[in-house]
Design a protein around this motif. Structure first.
Motif, PDB file in Angstrom:
ATOM      1  N   GLU A   1       0.818  -1.221   0.000  1.00 32.56           N
ATOM      2  CA  GLU A   1       0.000   0.000   0.000  1.00 32.56           C
ATOM      3  C   GLU A   1       0.849   1.268   0.000  1.00 32.56           C
TER       4      GLU A   1
ATOM      5  N   ASP B   1       2.960   2.101   2.526  1.00 40.08           N
ATOM      6  CA  ASP B   1       3.308   2.524   3.879  1.00 40.08           C
ATOM      7  C   ASP B   1       4.742   2.129   4.194  1.00 40.08           C
TER       8      ASP B   1
ATOM      9  N   TRP C   1     -14.289  -0.338  11.447  1.00 33.26           N
ATOM     10  CA  TRP C   1     -13.775  -0.028  10.110  1.00 33.26           C
ATOM     11  C   TRP C   1     -14.336   1.302   9.636  1.00 33.26           C
TER      12      TRP C   1
ATOM     13  N   PHE D   1      -7.051   8.597   5.799  1.00 34.22           N
ATOM     14  CA  PHE D   1      -6.256   7.506   5.230  1.00 34.22           C
ATOM     15  C   PHE D   1      -5.715   7.778   3.830  1.00 34.22           C
TER      16      PHE D   1
ATOM     17  N   TRP E   1     -10.689   0.778   6.054  1.00 34.67           N
ATOM     18  CA  TRP E   1      -9.531   0.630   6.935  1.00 34.67           C
ATOM     19  C   TRP E   1      -9.981   0.234   8.340  1.00 34.67           C
TER      20      TRP E   1
ATOM     21  N   PHE F   1      -9.707   0.762  12.115  1.00 38.62           N
ATOM     22  CA  PHE F   1      -9.294   1.964  12.830  1.00 38.62           C
ATOM     23  C   PHE F   1      -9.634   1.868  14.306  1.00 38.62           C
TER      24      PHE F   1
ATOM     25  N   ASN G   1      -6.115   5.943  15.742  1.00 35.69           N
ATOM     26  CA  ASN G   1      -5.030   5.004  15.484  1.00 35.69           C
ATOM     27  C   ASN G   1      -3.824   5.298  16.379  1.00 35.69           C
TER      28      ASN G   1
ATOM     29  N   GLY H   1      -5.190   1.234  11.968  1.00 34.21           N
ATOM     30  CA  GLY H   1      -4.838   1.864  10.707  1.00 34.21           C
ATOM     31  C   GLY H   1      -4.316   0.846   9.711  1.00 34.21           C
ATOM     32  N   TYR H   2      -5.023  -0.270   9.583  1.00 33.06           N
ATOM     33  CA  TYR H   2      -4.611  -1.370   8.709  1.00 33.06           C
ATOM     34  C   TYR H   2      -5.608  -1.462   7.564  1.00 33.06           C
ATOM     35  N   PRO H   3      -5.144  -1.535   6.299  1.00 34.11           N
ATOM     36  CA  PRO H   3      -6.078  -1.588   5.172  1.00 34.11           C
ATOM     37  C   PRO H   3      -6.818  -2.915   5.108  1.00 34.11           C
TER      38      PRO H   3
END
Length: 357
Positions: free
Chosen positions: A52, A54, A164, A171, A177, A179, A193, A209-211
């Motif tokens: 992504e 990051d 989510w 983001f 995401w 959250f 986050n 904060g993970y997709p």
């Protein structure tokens, strides 16, 4: 939208916030700079990039940015909770779990550092399973679907939120995401986050904060996110646990909160739609109102709260329905929904629309 249970509100909330009320998404420039300088001065054991885009820095678990919080100067990291979580296993509903574990994990001993009086009515946690969808929202809109743990007067409320969200401002895109959000003192502190110190990361991969790449399709198939928050009765820390495998992501130390030191009076589930500057509310859930078909609207199922002895209990049947901005969102309460072993269930959402009063 709001669900209320006597003494234990179940909330399906809609807020119409102005841009100034969204200021806590990012810190003041000087505080943010100070945080980033401190982060840069911490020794990274490993750094890598994700698909992504990051940048992931792996730092010593005992030197992570969360411990920069002034209330955590003498805090000792707790790597395992004193909890026995066994009720997050899959049920017969043909839903695919949201996938974590698609990133390279940090080395052992390190964690991810993202640079960016009514005793039986006290709750010690709560959670559920919510279906995740792709949504199209404007840049200044936010659509969130989450569980709340909160206690205290409005001016000093202590709150933990996880779920989510679709928020281009937070983001950078319109994807879904995972959250979190917390405040210990009526929004005077806390953040989304890990945008400020406080949340102590323990897992070597999954972070707030993970997709979320696997999402549901209207009419099926379904992808759902498992969320569980529970207080460790020995340390008082509030643990964040996700997936059917009960992965312990990390925790919020009890020192952060004025009113979450010993349980909470309120456990809640539902959604938040934050209108854009033009007065239009975003779509929520799947973007469709609930119609009784589980594959059509976003749901929260297997709703539960945690008793003092660690037992999971369903919400009571004493509920009152409240839907704010009912012209753009809908809510259905399925109570103890037996089909697919889904337990107590609600479905909610809608297409959004003009909602400024």
């Amino acid at each position: 939208m709001k669900l209320n249970v006597e003494l234990v509100p179940l909330l399906l909330l809609f807020f119409n916030l102005s841009p100034c009320e969204m200021a806590y998404i990012s810190e003041e420039d000087d505080l943010d700079l100070e945080r980033q300088v401190k982060t840069m001065n911490k020794p990274f054991i490993k750094t890598f990039s994700t698909k992504e885009g990051d940048t992931i820095d792996c730092v010593d678990i005992n030197k992570q940015p969360a411990l920069d919080h002034p209330l955590l100067q003498n805090h000792k990291v707790q790597t395992e909770p004193n909890l026995h979580v066994t009720s997050l296993r899959r049920t017969s509903l043909n839903a695919k779990p949201v996938k974590f574990g698609l990133r390279e994990p940090c080395p052992s001993g390190t964690v991810v550092s993202l640079t960016d009086n009514m005793i039986e009515n006290i709750k010690y946690g709560g959670g559920g399973r919510t279906s995740v969808f792709n949504l199209t929202v404007a840049r200044d809109q936010v659509s969130a679907h989450n569980v709340w743990i909160e206690t205290g007067p409005p001016e000093h409320i202590s709150m933990i939120v996880a779920g989510w969200m679709v928020s281009p401002q937070l983001f950078g895109d319109t994807g879904a995401w995972f959250f979190t959000y917390w405040t210990g003192d009526g929004y005077r502190n806390g953040c989304y986050n890990v945008l400020c110190p406080g949340f102590v990361q323990v897992d070597r991969e999954i972070t707030p904060g993970y997709p979320i790449k696997r999402v549901s399709t209207y009419g099926g198939p379904i992808a759902e996110l498992v969320i569980h928050i529970q207080q460790d009765r020995i340390t008082g820390n509030w643990w964040l646990i996700v997936t059917s495998k009960a992965i312990k992501v990390g925790y919020w130390p009890k020192e952060l909160f004025l009113y979450l030191r010993n349980g909470s009076l309120h456990t809640a589930w539902g959604g938040i739609g934050i209108a854009g500057g033009n007065g239009f509310c975003p779509p929520m859930g799947s973007g469709h109102r609930p119609d009784g078909i589980i594959e059509h609207a976003t749901f929260f199922r297997k709703l539960h709260w945690v008793r003092s002895d660690g037992k999971f209990l369903r919400p009571s049947n004493k509920t009152r329905e409240w839907v704010d901005r009912s012209n753009v969102y809908g809510l259905m309460i399925h109570h103890h929904y037996r089909k697919y072993g889904s337990g107590y269930m609600i479905s909610f959402g809608g297409p959004g629309g003009y909602c400024r009063v």
